[in-house]
Design an enzyme around this catalytic site. Structure first.
Site, mmCIF file in Angstrom:
data_model
loop_
_atom_site.group_PDB
_atom_site.id
_atom_site.type_symbol
_atom_site.label_atom_id
_atom_site.label_comp_id
_atom_site.label_asym_id
_atom_site.label_seq_id
_atom_site.Cartn_x
_atom_site.Cartn_y
_atom_site.Cartn_z
ATOM 1 N N GLU A 1 -48.390 12.086 3.446
ATOM 2 C CA GLU A 1 -48.038 12.559 2.109
ATOM 3 C C GLU A 1 -46.636 13.175 2.062
ATOM 4 O O GLU A 1 -46.276 13.856 1.102
ATOM 5 C CB GLU A 1 -49.052 13.612 1.635
ATOM 6 C CG GLU A 1 -50.496 13.165 1.688
ATOM 7 C CD GLU A 1 -50.854 12.083 0.685
ATOM 8 O OE1 GLU A 1 -49.930 11.471 0.104
ATOM 9 O OE2 GLU A 1 -52.041 11.845 0.460
ATOM 10 N N TYR B 1 -53.096 34.103 -16.891
ATOM 11 C CA TYR B 1 -52.635 34.057 -15.503
ATOM 12 C C TYR B 1 -52.206 32.653 -15.096
ATOM 13 O O TYR B 1 -51.243 32.476 -14.337
ATOM 14 C CB TYR B 1 -53.718 34.603 -14.578
ATOM 15 C CG TYR B 1 -54.193 35.944 -15.044
ATOM 16 C CD1 TYR B 1 -53.395 37.079 -14.909
ATOM 17 C CD2 TYR B 1 -55.420 36.075 -15.698
ATOM 18 C CE1 TYR B 1 -53.813 38.309 -15.381
ATOM 19 C CE2 TYR B 1 -55.846 37.301 -16.179
ATOM 20 C CZ TYR B 1 -55.041 38.411 -16.020
ATOM 21 O OH TYR B 1 -55.449 39.619 -16.511
#
Length: 220
Positions: A70, A116
């Site tokens: 990746e 948040y």
């Protein structure tokens, strides 16, 4: 703390946070003109110096272990913004589940349910499905028109950047929680933060929300 020490500590923290089952996930830290990246198939909680690959900023393998497949995701985030110094890619359950759903909007797969999420992570676009390790994953991230510090890879999981490994992990934890809350409230008459509230939070916390990128990323 050296960049290598930062990476090894980050591996242990990701496991402690419950974000990386088995040998899944990969981490990197930028060290000047080099990228230190966890090696392929290495459990992050047992990451050792010999398990770390060294790449240049174009993704070429310079030294060390075989890099995670990746690596294009990590390279792309560093190329998008030189302020990014750490990247986390994990397969945490709630974020993976949300990545299997249709996105909330074009600019964010996840709705603004808590302040948040908007403050700490910001908009998180869903990128197209690609097979794990496909270099096009990096191309998709690099060319996305949306300002971002995190993205969901369709049917795969999250990738998150930060100015430090601790910041990137903290955002990954917040993203996982936002995905969990989104799943818990799906199918119920839920109340999302309105446009004025999200805009004000994004402004106060310098968080991306609704904006397209203004960064001059290096195109490959």
């Amino acid at each position: 703390m050296s960049a290598l020490e930062e990476l090894l500590a980050a591996g242990a923290r990701v496991v402690e946070e419950g974000l990386s089952p088995g040998s899944s996930g990969n981490l990197s830290v930028r060290d000047g003109d080099r990228i230190l990246l966890s090696g392929t198939g290495v459990p992050l909680g047992r990451l050792r110096p010999e398990d770390v690959a060294v790449l240049d900023l174009e993704g070429q393998h310079l030294d060390g272990a075989e890099p995670s497949k990746e690596s294009p995701l990590h390279v792309a985030f560093y190329q998008r913004d030189p302020a990014h110094r750490a990247v986390v890619h994990v397969h945490s359950a709630s974020a993976v589940a949300v990545s299997c759903l249709e996105p909330w909007s074009e600019h964010s797969a996840i709705p603004p349910l808590t302040p948040y999420f908007v403050m700490r992570v910001g908009q998180t676009p869903l990128l197209p499905y690609r097979a794990p390790g496909d270099p096009a994953l990096g191309d998709d991230l690099l060319s996305s028109p949306w300002a971002m510090r995190a993205a969901l890879l369709a049917n795969h999981g999250p990738v998150v950047a930060g100015s430090t490994a601790d910041e990137a992990i903290g955002r990954t934890v917040e993203l996982e929680e936002a995905c969990r809350i989104a799943l818990l409230t799906t199918g119920h008459p839920r109340r999302e933060l309105d446009a004025a509230a999200t805009s004000e939070l994004a402004r106060r916390w310098s968080s991306p929300w609704g904006q397209r990128t203004t960064l001059t990323a290096a195109r490959r």
